[in-house]
Design an enzyme around this catalytic site. Sequence first.
Site, short mmCIF file in Angstrom:
data_model
loop_
_atom_site.label_atom_id
_atom_site.label_comp_id
_atom_site.label_asym_id
_atom_site.label_seq_id
_atom_site.Cartn_x
_atom_site.Cartn_y
_atom_site.Cartn_z
N HIS A 130 48.02 71.78 44.36
CA HIS A 130 48.63 70.58 44.94
C HIS A 130 47.98 69.34 44.37
O HIS A 130 47.30 68.57 45.05
CB HIS A 130 48.54 70.65 46.47
N HIS B 219 53.34 77.54 51.42
CA HIS B 219 52.20 76.62 51.55
C HIS B 219 51.80 76.49 53.02
O HIS B 219 50.63 76.33 53.33
CB HIS B 219 52.60 75.27 50.97
N HIS C 191 55.57 69.33 56.77
CA HIS C 191 55.16 70.64 56.25
C HIS C 191 55.62 71.74 57.19
O HIS C 191 56.17 72.76 56.78
CB HIS C 191 53.64 70.70 56.09
#
Lengths: 414, 276
Positions: B78, B88, B217
Amino acid sequence: MNDTIQRPKRKNPILKTREPTLPPDRRSRNAHGLTRGAAIGRFELQYCVACGKAQYPAREACVECLSIDLEWRQTSGDGELLSDTILRHSQELYFRERAPARFGLVRLDEGVTVIAHLDHRCGQAPQRVRIEAALDRSGQAALVARPAQEKPALSDDPKLRDMTSDPRFRKILVTDAKSAVGQAMVNAALDAGADLVWAGHCEPWRNPPGWSAIAALPKTHLVPLDVTDTRSVNELAAELGFKVDIIINTAEHHRTFGLLNHRGVDGAKGEMETNYFGLLRLAQAFGPVMRARGADGPTSAVAWVNLLSVYALSNFPAHATYSASMAAALSAAQALRAEMRKSGIRVVNVFPGPIDDEWNQLQLPPKLSPAAVARAVVDALKGSMEDVYPGDIARDWLARWRDNPKALERELGQ
Amino acid sequence: MTQSGRSDGATALAMMMAALASGDVRIIDLTQTLSPDFPSIVMPPELGQSRPFRMEEISRYDGRGGGWYWNNLSFGEHTGTHFDAPIHWVSGRDRPNASTDTIPAGDFIAPAVVIDCSAEAAEDADFLLTPDFIKGWEVKHGRIPPCSWLLMRTDWSKKTDPAAYQNFDETGQHTPGPSSSAVKFLLRERDILGFGTETIGTDAGQAAHFQPPYPCHYYMHGAGRYGLQCLTNLDLLPSVGASLIAAPLKILQGSGSPLRVLALAPRLPAGKHHGA
């Protein structure tokens, strides 16, 4: 600090820079007993265990009783200056360049007579003096007679200054000036009379407590330097390496993961990147250009200081990977010392015990304040030590390690 | 029809190549240069750390290799302009085809819309993109087409001072990003392919304090969707009508990867500026 050392004039650029010369650098293995003590600032003499007599120079057996049971013990160095003389000529290039120089015969209270360099503050014989073992520019122990009462800095003597790496009027690079130790180091270097300090800093988005004040100091220039980044190190060396007189490598990466408590090698790699490879990068970038200036007048390139850890001597399993990276750094620093010595540049390794910072939160006192570490570095530079063990813990570990490394290994693992 | 279908594809590609050659379709590079100086993500020091980009010379026409120059590189997945794969995040760990080596290649080329939040981000570093802001944008530019990249333009990439780009104070990072409800809206109501930003993460600087923490995320990867961050040149893109080529390195079980992000955009009519 006194006024015996005046600010030197700027260099005359049309004159060739002189090449470094060194005092004779071969000694017998026995004579290195003196070097071992001088490296950490101690004057030790060889004693016969059987009859108790001191002797000098060091020998294979006791000159009194022929016993081979000999040991080195710290001694006061107190004695009587019997005679003094001025050396005006020598076949040794090093001494030719430094003539005239004062030497004296000193009768130590232990009953042995030694030849010593004479501090200019010692008057003529006879008088009481104190002998110290200093390291000369070859890294060998040389005896110096100092005034018996006061204890002026070695670097306050215009001739003996040559054995030191006095920061006064010198330009110093602190590789990581942002850490607590780095900040203390900048302050201590300036207090010691450095001409200027280049304060290395990386990751400009981090602004730890105290940093803004350091950045605002006069005589301090912020320079970007990340020892994990070859390009950054090379760029800075290209920009100002030819002006650096002293490097103080404070860059350190410290994690307290132990060996088995933290899965993977990434934390350990981080430590190696800074503590070992960082030193390597600095050495390759700054070493050659500093070596070229080993005799560049009164403010020549003179010293390279590595902030290591006493954990470099023997692994402290609670800080296992950090200890390993410091052992690697120590090994590299020994090689650097051998390489730099040829140019009269001293590599000083500093082995503090736990410093009072966030990574040693769980260590019991005593812990070293960052300012104490910085003071120890400056003291070493003003004197002639090349191995510095600041604080009680470091000195205790050193004593235990010298006495019985196996015992220390076991004690640290308990 | 097979014949004509094939021919349609060939024609379309030929037209595309001609449009690229003529400049009717422009290629805009949305990628920051991978360099040691580019800021990398900051984590609390006691946690595992993402390594920044580093480069060591193997040889440079010298004794280490006579006639050639090359380097060894190291960096975290990243780093720089990079792609986030669903695995992730813990919420995406059980998604099928969710790592850089298994994501369907078809997802690497997709349309993109650009929501300009640059004025708001300049005003407030902690600016959050909300569902209302998105709906307001749609009034002007039309509904976001499904399976599009949503790129949040903040002009953050124009901050060349790394300290200003990271924008830390004692309470952490202050950079714009989407609100938790905006992420849910974009996924559930607009079915976007992924979320792209100019900042160092797809989430806002303070998103550790959101519910859930790091919502972009959490929800995006939980839904098997993607992230792009550290983008640049978003100000050169039209609000609608661009397409992205964003293909991460094919890393085994990779959670993300630095990548070259290219946008294809129609040539502007003379005198017209994008982002207006």
